[in-house]
Design a protein around this motif. Structure first.
Motif, PDB file in Angstrom:
ATOM      1  N   PRO A 133      -9.013  14.287  30.379  1.00 38.67           N
ATOM      2  CA  PRO A 133      -8.791  14.980  29.116  1.00 38.67           C
ATOM      3  C   PRO A 133      -7.961  16.257  29.266  1.00 38.67           C
ATOM      4  O   PRO A 133      -8.114  17.004  30.242  1.00 38.67           O
ATOM      5  N   THR A 137      -8.757  18.126  24.051  1.00 41.61           N
ATOM      6  CA  THR A 137      -9.668  16.991  23.857  1.00 41.61           C
ATOM      7  C   THR A 137     -10.941  17.092  24.692  1.00 41.61           C
ATOM      8  O   THR A 137     -11.917  16.403  24.395  1.00 41.61           O
ATOM      9  N   ASP A 140     -14.480  17.408  23.147  1.00 42.61           N
ATOM     10  CA  ASP A 140     -15.069  16.266  22.447  1.00 42.61           C
ATOM     11  C   ASP A 140     -15.727  15.258  23.377  1.00 42.61           C
ATOM     12  O   ASP A 140     -16.363  14.306  22.914  1.00 42.61           O
ATOM     13  N   GLU A 141     -15.580  15.441  24.683  1.00 41.30           N
ATOM     14  CA  GLU A 141     -16.110  14.474  25.636  1.00 41.30           C
ATOM     15  C   GLU A 141     -17.631  14.562  25.747  1.00 41.30           C
ATOM     16  O   GLU A 141     -18.202  15.654  25.658  1.00 41.30           O
ATOM     17  N   SER A 145     -18.975  12.509  30.869  1.00 40.94           N
ATOM     18  CA  SER A 145     -17.542  12.456  31.124  1.00 40.94           C
ATOM     19  C   SER A 145     -17.022  13.806  31.613  1.00 40.94           C
ATOM     20  O   SER A 145     -16.193  13.871  32.530  1.00 40.94           O
ATOM     21  N   ASP A 274      -9.425   7.213  23.173  1.00 46.28           N
ATOM     22  CA  ASP A 274     -10.724   7.147  22.526  1.00 46.28           C
ATOM     23  C   ASP A 274     -11.720   7.975  23.350  1.00 46.28           C
ATOM     24  O   ASP A 274     -11.433   8.385  24.470  1.00 46.28           O
ATOM     25  N   ILE A 275     -12.866   8.244  22.753  1.00 50.17           N
ATOM     26  CA  ILE A 275     -13.938   8.938  23.463  1.00 50.17           C
ATOM     27  C   ILE A 275     -14.944   7.890  23.944  1.00 50.17           C
ATOM     28  O   ILE A 275     -15.366   7.057  23.141  1.00 50.17           O
ATOM     29  N   PRO A 276     -15.334   7.879  25.239  1.00 50.47           N
ATOM     30  CA  PRO A 276     -14.996   8.838  26.282  1.00 50.47           C
ATOM     31  C   PRO A 276     -13.671   8.528  26.964  1.00 50.47           C
ATOM     32  O   PRO A 276     -13.182   7.393  26.922  1.00 50.47           O
ATOM     33  N   ASN A 277     -13.139   9.558  27.608  1.00 55.56           N
ATOM     34  CA  ASN A 277     -11.929   9.425  28.409  1.00 55.56           C
ATOM     35  C   ASN A 277     -12.287   9.815  29.836  1.00 55.56           C
ATOM     36  O   ASN A 277     -12.092  10.955  30.258  1.00 55.56           O
TER      37      ASN A 277
END
Length: 298
Positions: A133, A137, A140-141, A145, A274-277
């Protein structure tokens, strides 16, 4: 296959520099929150003064973004480089770029999406980096992650990732993750790494299935896919066809364009837009088990 230099593990107190080599920054609140995550781990995080520059859709003119990368890379006290966001622009600053690996100690470079070009360029220079990430971003994980990213750069083992195995056995090779669109535009350029024996990990976002088809067909025609040992597929987020237009699904396109290569393939791995990365090391040996659907980093 030649191994890549892995930068030394990060430790609390290390200096990290924040740069914007690609698109113009818009997500200021997310940036601040992600910087606080790194600082909460004990790192010194310095943000480049012109991080909010804008030149069209770019985070400032090419020379300004190049100066950011050069200042961070050549700073002997800097141990890692955190990229703000993707978008577009990193390839523009690579046209006359030289990593000068003989005069600087290797340091971590962290990002994904448009940062793929920097990660792959550094790979060709013989240095590993991190597909993970960016600072707009990371906030948001999920916790696991985020912890995985710190495990990677701080030198702890990574747990395997589970996806959907297509069959075809087991392959071992050098992991090269990146964004499909950016990677496709590196074909036939000096930035494209040697793909012999590579396990290629691809993801993408907001590309209609026919565009995914077009890009993978270009890879097929280039002969690049024939060099690979395996393929790991992450998320293809928001890659649906427009409504009321005849189309394959993106999953059907991936199967059609890649399923006949005769190499191990695992799809639906948890990395990408997308989440997760999940953080992936660039330029380390991994094992891809296409029967069990596992990408193993041991």
């Amino acid at each position: 296959m030649q191994s890549k230099i892995l930068p030394p593990p990060l430790q609390p107190g290390d200096l990290l520099r924040v740069i914007a080599p690609s698109g113009a920054l818009r997500e200021f609140e997310a940036l601040g929150q992600s910087v606080r995550i790194w600082r909460s781990r004990g790192y010194q995080v310095e943000i480049f003064p012109k991080i909010d520059d804008k030149w069209g859709y770019l985070a400032g003119k090419d020379e300004n973004r190049t100066q950011q990368l050069a200042a961070a890379w050549q700073d002997p006290d800097c141990r890692g480089i955190l990229c703000v966001r993707g978008g577009f622009g990193s390839t523009r600053i690579l046209e006359n770029w030289n990593w000068q690996t003989n005069s600087t100690s290797p340091k971590w470079l962290i990002g994904f999406s448009d940062i793929t070009a920097l990660l792959w360029s550094l790979y060709t220079a013989g240095i590993s980096s991190v597909h993970a990430p960016v600072l707009t971003t990371l906030v948001d994980e999920p916790d696991w992650s985020t912890q995985r990213l710190f495990d990677l750069v701080e030198g702890r083992p990574l747990t395997p990732l589970k996806g959907c195995g297509w069959g075809g056995g087991i392959a071992r090779g050098m992991l090269l993750p990146g964004n499909l669109t950016v990677a496709t535009h590196l074909l036939a350029t000096p930035i494209l790494p040697n793909l012999d024996g590579v396990i290629l990990a691809l993801e993408d976002v907001t590309e209609a299935p026919y565009r995914i088809d077009r890009m993978l067909t270009q890879w097929r025609l280039s002969g690049a896919l024939q060099k690979l040992r395996g393929i790991a597929l992450g998320s293809f987020y928001r890659c649906e066809a427009p409504q009321n237009i005849p189309s394959f699904t993106v999953g059907e396109v991936l199967r059609d364009r890649l399923g006949d290569l005769g190499i191990p393939i695992v799809s639906d791995l948890p990395f990408g837009h997308d989440i997760p990365n999940a953080a992936l090391p660039v330029g380390v040996q991994v094992t891809l088990d296409a029967d069990q659907g596992i990408l193993d980093f041991s």
